[in-house]
Design a protein around this motif. Structure first.
Motif, PDB file in Angstrom:
ATOM      1  N   VAL A  85       0.853  -1.181   0.000  1.00 28.38           N
ATOM      2  CA  VAL A  85       0.000   0.000   0.000  1.00 28.38           C
ATOM      3  C   VAL A  85       0.891   1.233   0.000  1.00 28.38           C
ATOM      4  CG1 VAL A  85      -1.978  -1.067   1.143  1.00 28.38           C
ATOM      5  CG2 VAL A  85      -0.160  -0.078   2.528  1.00 28.38           C
ATOM      6  N   GLY A  86       0.384   2.314  -0.518  1.00 24.21           N
ATOM      7  CA  GLY A  86       1.179   3.534  -0.560  1.00 24.21           C
ATOM      8  C   GLY A  86       0.336   4.741  -0.896  1.00 24.21           C
ATOM      9  N   ASP A  87       1.007   5.853  -1.086  1.00 19.76           N
ATOM     10  CA  ASP A  87       0.353   7.112  -1.432  1.00 19.76           C
ATOM     11  C   ASP A  87       1.206   7.791  -2.504  1.00 19.76           C
ATOM     12  OD1 ASP A  87      -1.289   9.275  -1.488  1.00 19.76           O
ATOM     13  OD2 ASP A  87      -0.873   9.968   0.554  1.00 19.76           O
ATOM     14  N   PRO A  88       1.260   7.205  -3.716  1.00 19.18           N
ATOM     15  CA  PRO A  88       2.209   7.675  -4.736  1.00 19.18           C
ATOM     16  C   PRO A  88       1.879   9.023  -5.355  1.00 19.18           C
ATOM     17  CG  PRO A  88       0.820   5.939  -5.627  1.00 19.18           C
ATOM     18  CD  PRO A  88       0.501   6.021  -4.170  1.00 19.18           C
ATOM     19  N   ASP A  89       0.716   9.574  -5.038  1.00 23.63           N
ATOM     20  CA  ASP A  89       0.330  10.862  -5.629  1.00 23.63           C
ATOM     21  C   ASP A  89       0.548  12.045  -4.691  1.00 23.63           C
ATOM     22  OD1 ASP A  89      -0.491   9.619  -8.018  1.00 23.63           O
ATOM     23  OD2 ASP A  89      -2.442   9.144  -7.127  1.00 23.63           O
ATOM     24  N   SER A  90       1.043  11.774  -3.464  1.00 23.83           N
ATOM     25  CA  SER A  90       1.191  12.846  -2.482  1.00 23.83           C
ATOM     26  C   SER A  90       2.660  13.071  -2.146  1.00 23.83           C
ATOM     27  CB  SER A  90       0.428  12.507  -1.197  1.00 23.83           C
ATOM     28  OG  SER A  90      -0.958  12.344  -1.454  1.00 23.83           O
ATOM     29  N   ALA A  91       3.078  14.321  -2.131  1.00 20.72           N
ATOM     30  CA  ALA A  91       4.454  14.645  -1.763  1.00 20.72           C
ATOM     31  C   ALA A  91       4.723  14.290  -0.312  1.00 20.72           C
ATOM     32  CB  ALA A  91       4.733  16.125  -2.007  1.00 20.72           C
ATOM     33  N   LEU A  92       3.698  14.463   0.542  1.00 24.54           N
ATOM     34  CA  LEU A  92       3.789  14.090   1.948  1.00 24.54           C
ATOM     35  C   LEU A  92       2.762  12.981   2.184  1.00 24.54           C
ATOM     36  CD1 LEU A  92       5.423  15.231   4.389  1.00 24.54           C
ATOM     37  CD2 LEU A  92       3.333  16.424   5.050  1.00 24.54           C
ATOM     38  N   PRO A  93       3.193  11.765   2.578  1.00 27.54           N
ATOM     39  CA  PRO A  93       2.240  10.654   2.696  1.00 27.54           C
ATOM     40  C   PRO A  93       1.084  10.968   3.629  1.00 27.54           C
ATOM     41  CG  PRO A  93       4.496   9.858   2.856  1.00 27.54           C
ATOM     42  CD  PRO A  93       4.567  11.357   2.909  1.00 27.54           C
ATOM     43  N   GLY A  94      -0.112  10.648   3.166  1.00 29.02           N
ATOM     44  CA  GLY A  94      -1.297  10.828   3.991  1.00 29.02           C
ATOM     45  C   GLY A  94      -1.872   9.512   4.461  1.00 29.02           C
ATOM     46  N   THR A  95      -1.669   8.440   3.677  1.00 35.69           N
ATOM     47  CA  THR A  95      -2.146   7.106   4.038  1.00 35.69           C
ATOM     48  C   THR A  95      -0.958   6.161   4.159  1.00 35.69           C
ATOM     49  OG1 THR A  95      -2.498   6.546   1.699  1.00 35.69           O
ATOM     50  CG2 THR A  95      -4.363   7.472   2.908  1.00 35.69           C
ATOM     51  N   LEU A  96      -1.199   4.982   4.730  1.00 32.10           N
ATOM     52  CA  LEU A  96      -0.129   4.061   5.079  1.00 32.10           C
ATOM     53  C   LEU A  96       0.756   3.707   3.887  1.00 32.10           C
ATOM     54  CD1 LEU A  96       1.100   2.306   7.351  1.00 32.10           C
ATOM     55  CD2 LEU A  96      -0.390   0.450   6.550  1.00 32.10           C
ATOM     56  N   VAL A  97       2.071   3.684   4.159  1.00 34.44           N
ATOM     57  CA  VAL A  97       3.067   3.218   3.196  1.00 34.44           C
ATOM     58  C   VAL A  97       3.650   1.926   3.761  1.00 34.44           C
ATOM     59  CG1 VAL A  97       5.264   3.728   2.078  1.00 34.44           C
ATOM     60  CG2 VAL A  97       3.588   5.565   2.449  1.00 34.44           C
ATOM     61  N   ALA A  98       3.482   0.817   3.036  1.00 34.14           N
ATOM     62  CA  ALA A  98       3.943  -0.477   3.549  1.00 34.14           C
ATOM     63  C   ALA A  98       4.065  -1.476   2.402  1.00 34.14           C
ATOM     64  CB  ALA A  98       2.985  -1.016   4.613  1.00 34.14           C
ATOM     65  N   ALA A  99       4.952  -2.450   2.608  1.00 30.32           N
ATOM     66  CA  ALA A  99       5.128  -3.530   1.644  1.00 30.32           C
ATOM     67  C   ALA A  99       5.739  -4.718   2.357  1.00 30.32           C
ATOM     68  CB  ALA A  99       6.005  -3.098   0.477  1.00 30.32           C
ATOM     69  N   GLY A 100       5.245  -5.912   2.061  1.00 30.74           N
ATOM     70  CA  GLY A 100       5.797  -7.110   2.677  1.00 30.74           C
ATOM     71  C   GLY A 100       5.722  -7.035   4.188  1.00 30.74           C
TER      72      GLY A 100
END
Length: 405
Positions: A85-100
């Motif tokens: 999951v990620g927030d690839p459209d935001s310069a500052l993450p607003g939603t969770l960034v995670a993988a594996g």
């Protein structure tokens, strides 16, 4: 130009960065090595809900004495989601960034604040992922770290701090542990049962401002590190003075080894190497595969691979097979130049800082305009996890803190 001159010049170039990181020498050298590649875009995911499990740890500590009347319940996660999951459209993450197996449960932004004594302090503003709102929320803490599982949090209320707080599960009260030696950072052990504190006599984020492209060195204030054992309630302080050769690095935090049996700091000579200690303060031999890598990610979860540096100029980063010694350079892929390997998602993928690549100009705009991507160990695919930091050397930029899911 000698290695020492190269690192010294880069230290000056990075004087506006949020804090001097413990892997400064590696980044100083890594930023000088560059190459070329092609173009890409896309991918995102959905946030998953996790079930928490609680184990009780008898560990409200006063000074170095165990308090038998109290317990800290550290919340872990027995079956975490492994969805990307990620927030690839935001310069500052607003939603969770995670993988594996890895998540960014917290991150900070920074700004330089002038002090009455003519110095500057890099003030950090911390944001913590809230599973209820599924968003990062601003916190009042001067420093924090999230335990494996994403529920329990360790906090410092000022820098340096005379106590460390443990919030044993979101919404719980802060349980304070008094410290004889003030701390400037705190980090959970990989198993979530210990805290590693780097001790400082002064604010490690205070420095003299840059004047005419030069900077006066601050006197070192680091005094050592402490290990808080939450099972036994004991605090072990171990004096380790700051290397005087790191004249411009006022913050030189200790970090855990992958298995949590050792702690390490970066050497200044030679740059990029690591110095290891056991939990009783004794110097130890470095694990051979991670002793001299510039890459922050270090060893993979299984110990089969290690994030390392490219053996040729086709790339900066690479992945080494510990058994065979073979290094696979992570050449430009899907439009990204892989600059720094920040964390392992699992044995097959890494979370990395990357800039947008466009031959013949290399990174578009600047190598400091970068984003987090998920990259395969064979360099065959890259997925964006966050938007671009327009310039990670400028105030307002953000830095992630990685935790196990």
């Amino acid at each position: 130009m000698t290695i020492d001159e190269l690192v010294r010049r880069t230290l000056h170039d990075w004087s506006d960065e949020a804090r001097v990181p413990s892997d400064l020498a590696s980044r100083a050298l890594g930023r000088r090595r560059r190459s070329r590649g092609k173009t890409f875009a896309v991918v995102a995911g959905a946030t998953a809900t996790v079930v928490a499990a609680v184990f009780t740890v008898p560990a409200l500590v006063q000074g170095e004495q165990r308090d038998e009347r109290s317990a800290i319940a550290v919340v872990t996660d027995p079956s975490p989601s492994r969805e990307t999951v990620g927030d690839p459209d935001s310069a500052l993450p607003g939603t969770l960034v995670a993988a594996g197996d890895t998540a960014v449960y917290s991150y900070f932004t920074w700004e330089n604040v002038k002090t009455p004594n003519g110095r500057e302090v890099r003030k950090l503003t911390w944001r913590l992922y809230d599973k209820g709102s599924q968003a990062y929320e601003e916190t009042p803490w001067a420093w924090l770290d999230v335990a494996p599982g994403g529920e329990s949090v360790a906090v410092l209320e000022q820098l340096p701090a005379r106590r460390v707080g443990v919030i044993a599960g979101r919404g719980a009260e802060v349980r304070w542990i008094d410290l004889k030696h003030p701390a400037g950072s705190v980090q959970w052990s990989p198993d979530g049962r210990k805290l590693l504190l780097t001790n400082y006599g002064g604010n490690p984020d205070e420095s003299y401002p840059m004047v005419n492209n030069s900077q006066k060195a601050m006197p070192p204030t680091r005094t050592g590190y402490s290990v808080v054992d939450l099972d036994s309630g004991q605090i072990g302080f171990h004096p380790v003075r700051q290397d005087e050769n790191n004249r411009f690095a006022t913050r030189l935090d200790f970090s855990w080894s992958t298995d949590g049996t050792l702690v390490w700091e970066h050497n200044s000579t030679p740059p990029g190497t690591k110095k290891f200690y056991d939990l009783d303060g004794n110097p130890r031999s470095a694990p051979p595969e991670v002793a001299d890598t510039y890459q922050r990610a270090g060893m993979s979860p299984s110990g089969r691979l290690v994030a390392t540096d490219s053996p040729d100029r086709s790339a900066v980063t690479g992945v080494k097979d510990v058994g065979t010694g073979k290094v696979t350079p992570l050449t430009p892929v899907d439009g990204y130049w892989i600059e720094q390997l920040a964390a392992w998602a699992d044995d097959d993928r890494l979370i990395a800082w990357a800039c947008e690549f466009k031959a013949p100009d290399n990174c578009v705009g600047s190598e400091f305009r970068n984003r987090l991507v998920l990259v395969d160990v064979d360099g065959g695919k890259a997925e964006p996890l966050t938007g671009y930091r327009e310039n990670n050397q400028k105030p307002g930029s953000w830095e992630p803190v990685f935790s196990r899911r």
